[in-house]
Design a protein around this motif. Structure first.
Motif, short mmCIF file in Angstrom:
data_model
loop_
_atom_site.label_atom_id
_atom_site.label_comp_id
_atom_site.label_asym_id
_atom_site.label_seq_id
_atom_site.Cartn_x
_atom_site.Cartn_y
_atom_site.Cartn_z
N ILE A 130 0.86 -1.19 0.00
CA ILE A 130 0.00 0.00 0.00
C ILE A 130 0.90 1.24 0.00
CG2 ILE A 130 -1.75 1.31 1.27
CD1 ILE A 130 -2.71 -1.42 2.40
N THR A 131 0.69 2.12 -1.00
CA THR A 131 1.55 3.28 -1.17
C THR A 131 0.83 4.63 -1.00
OG1 THR A 131 1.17 3.25 -3.55
CG2 THR A 131 3.12 2.04 -2.73
N GLU A 132 -0.49 4.61 -1.03
CA GLU A 132 -1.23 5.88 -0.90
C GLU A 132 -2.61 5.61 -0.32
OE1 GLU A 132 -2.59 9.77 -3.55
OE2 GLU A 132 -1.46 8.16 -4.50
N THR A 133 -2.99 6.44 0.66
CA THR A 133 -4.30 6.32 1.30
C THR A 133 -4.90 7.72 1.49
OG1 THR A 133 -3.35 6.46 3.53
CG2 THR A 133 -3.63 4.23 2.59
N GLU A 134 -6.19 7.74 1.76
CA GLU A 134 -6.89 8.99 2.07
C GLU A 134 -7.89 8.72 3.19
OE1 GLU A 134 -7.23 11.82 -1.81
OE2 GLU A 134 -9.05 10.78 -1.23
N ALA A 135 -7.97 9.64 4.13
CA ALA A 135 -8.88 9.49 5.27
C ALA A 135 -10.17 10.28 5.05
CB ALA A 135 -8.19 9.98 6.54
N TYR A 136 -11.29 9.66 5.41
CA TYR A 136 -12.61 10.30 5.39
C TYR A 136 -13.22 10.04 6.75
CZ TYR A 136 -11.78 11.08 0.53
OH TYR A 136 -11.23 11.52 -0.64
N ARG A 137 -13.63 11.14 7.43
CA ARG A 137 -13.91 11.04 8.85
C ARG A 137 -15.23 11.68 9.27
NH1 ARG A 137 -11.33 13.78 13.74
NH2 ARG A 137 -11.11 12.10 15.24
N GLY A 138 -16.26 10.89 9.29
CA GLY A 138 -17.51 11.27 9.92
C GLY A 138 -18.45 12.14 9.13
N GLU A 139 -19.62 12.31 9.69
CA GLU A 139 -20.66 13.12 9.06
C GLU A 139 -20.26 14.58 8.94
OE1 GLU A 139 -24.22 12.29 11.31
OE2 GLU A 139 -24.48 10.33 10.36
N GLU A 140 -19.38 15.05 9.81
CA GLU A 140 -18.94 16.44 9.76
C GLU A 140 -17.98 16.73 8.61
OE1 GLU A 140 -18.18 14.23 12.11
OE2 GLU A 140 -16.02 14.22 12.33
N ASP A 141 -17.34 15.70 8.06
CA ASP A 141 -16.39 15.83 6.95
C ASP A 141 -17.19 15.94 5.64
OD1 ASP A 141 -14.50 15.49 4.91
OD2 ASP A 141 -13.64 13.66 5.76
N SER A 142 -17.22 17.12 5.07
CA SER A 142 -18.03 17.35 3.86
C SER A 142 -17.58 16.51 2.66
CB SER A 142 -17.98 18.83 3.46
OG SER A 142 -18.58 19.61 4.44
N HIS A 182 -18.65 10.43 2.32
CA HIS A 182 -20.00 10.03 1.89
C HIS A 182 -21.00 10.12 3.03
CE1 HIS A 182 -18.43 7.55 -1.76
NE2 HIS A 182 -18.36 8.85 -1.95
N ALA A 183 -20.55 9.91 4.27
CA ALA A 183 -21.44 9.95 5.42
C ALA A 183 -21.92 11.37 5.74
CB ALA A 183 -20.75 9.35 6.64
N SER A 184 -21.36 12.38 5.09
CA SER A 184 -21.80 13.76 5.35
C SER A 184 -23.26 13.96 4.94
CB SER A 184 -20.92 14.77 4.62
OG SER A 184 -21.09 14.67 3.22
N LYS A 185 -23.78 13.10 4.11
CA LYS A 185 -25.18 13.16 3.68
C LYS A 185 -26.08 12.35 4.61
CE LYS A 185 -24.24 15.25 -0.33
NZ LYS A 185 -23.09 16.07 -0.02
N GLY A 186 -25.47 11.74 5.63
CA GLY A 186 -26.23 10.93 6.57
C GLY A 186 -26.22 9.46 6.18
N ARG A 187 -26.91 8.71 6.96
CA ARG A 187 -26.98 7.26 6.79
C ARG A 187 -27.91 6.92 5.63
NH1 ARG A 187 -26.70 3.97 12.07
NH2 ARG A 187 -26.00 1.98 11.25
N THR A 188 -27.39 6.21 4.64
CA THR A 188 -28.17 5.78 3.48
C THR A 188 -27.85 4.32 3.19
OG1 THR A 188 -26.45 6.32 1.86
CG2 THR A 188 -27.99 8.11 2.45
N ALA A 189 -28.54 3.73 2.24
CA ALA A 189 -28.23 2.35 1.84
C ALA A 189 -26.78 2.26 1.37
CB ALA A 189 -29.19 1.89 0.75
N ALA A 232 -15.06 3.11 15.64
CA ALA A 232 -16.10 2.46 16.42
C ALA A 232 -17.42 2.39 15.66
CB ALA A 232 -16.31 3.25 17.72
N ASN A 233 -18.25 1.46 16.07
CA ASN A 233 -19.59 1.32 15.53
C ASN A 233 -20.34 2.65 15.66
OD1 ASN A 233 -21.69 -0.34 14.47
ND2 ASN A 233 -22.58 -0.49 16.51
N GLU A 234 -21.09 3.01 14.63
CA GLU A 234 -21.90 4.23 14.57
C GLU A 234 -21.10 5.52 14.39
OE1 GLU A 234 -25.15 4.06 14.20
OE2 GLU A 234 -25.14 1.91 14.52
N HIS A 235 -19.79 5.42 14.12
CA HIS A 235 -18.95 6.58 13.85
C HIS A 235 -18.33 6.40 12.46
CE1 HIS A 235 -19.26 8.28 17.86
NE2 HIS A 235 -19.26 7.03 18.28
N PRO A 236 -19.02 6.85 11.41
CA PRO A 236 -18.62 6.55 10.04
C PRO A 236 -17.28 7.17 9.64
CG PRO A 236 -20.32 8.22 10.04
CD PRO A 236 -20.17 7.74 11.47
N GLN A 237 -16.36 6.31 9.27
CA GLN A 237 -15.08 6.75 8.76
C GLN A 237 -14.46 5.61 7.96
OE1 GLN A 237 -11.99 6.63 12.16
NE2 GLN A 237 -13.79 7.54 13.10
#
Length: 169
Positions: free
Chosen positions: A38-50, A53-60, A90-95
C-alpha cells in the motif's frame, strides 16, 4: 501476520498513514494469490467531513461506514471503477480509508480494477475474508501528508485537510 479487528477499530487518522507499507493480499477466483504494498491512502472522517460520503447521513450506500472497523466499503464511480475503502473506528462513527495506490498501481480506480473488485466485496470482513486482507509490511516507513484529491465540492476547510498520505520512495 493478518491485521486483527482491533487494529481497524482505531481512528481513521491513525490508520490511514499506518497502512502505508503494509501488504494488501488478494486471492482471485482462479486461486492466484497476489500481494501489493500500500503506497497511498486517504482518510474520510464522519458526518462532519463534507468530503465523506457519510456527510449526507446514513443511506443504503453508506450503511457499511457506520459499522465497526474492519469491513470493506466499495462503491462504483463513473459506472466503471469500484473503489476500495476500509472502514475504521467504532460502531456508529462513520469513517473509512480509501486505498488510492498500491506499488506500481496509481489511482483508486486502477486499484479497484487490478483487484477485480465488484459489489460483492461490500461489507466483507477484511479480518476474516479468504479473498482480501491486509498484513504487516515494511516498517518503519516515511510518508508525506497532502491534500485529498477530487473533493472540490467539500469546501475550503475540508479541501485543505492534509488527510492524503503517500509513501516516500
Amino acid at each position: 501476520m493478518r491485521l486483527p479487528k482491533t487494529y481497524f477499530t482505531n481512528d481513521v487518522l491513525e490508520i490511514a498513514p499506518d497502512l502505508l507499507g503494509k501488504r494488501l493480499v488478494r486471492v482471485f477466483e482462479d486461486g492466484c494469490r497476489k500481494e501489493y504494498v500500500i503506497t497511498e491512502t486517504e482518510a474520510y472522517r464522519g458526518e462532519e467531513d463534507s468530503a465523506c460520503h457519510a456527510s449526507k447521513g446514513r443511506t443504503a450506500r453508506t450503511e457499511m461506514m457506520y459499522q465497526e472497523g474492519g469491513v470493506v466499503y466499495v462503491y462504483l464511480i463513473y459506472g466503471m471503477y469500484w473503489l476500495l475503502n476500509i472502514v475504521t473506528g467504532a460502531n456508529e462513527h462513520p469513517q473509512a480509508v480509501l486505498i488510492r495506490g498500491l506499488q506500481e498501481i496509481n489511482g483508486p480506480g486502477r486499484v479497484g480494477r487490478q483487484l477485480q473488485l465488484d459489489k460483492s466485496f461490500y461489507g466483507e470482513d477484511i479480518t476474516q475474508s479468504s479473498r482480501i486482507w491486509i498484513e504487516n509490511g515494511v516498517e518503519p516507513v516515511s510518508y508525506t501528508a497532502a491534500e485529498r484529491v477530487g473533493i472540490d465540492y467539500a469546501g475550503e476547510v475540508w479541501i485543505n485537510k492534509l488527510w492524503r498520505f503517500v509513501l516516500d520512495d
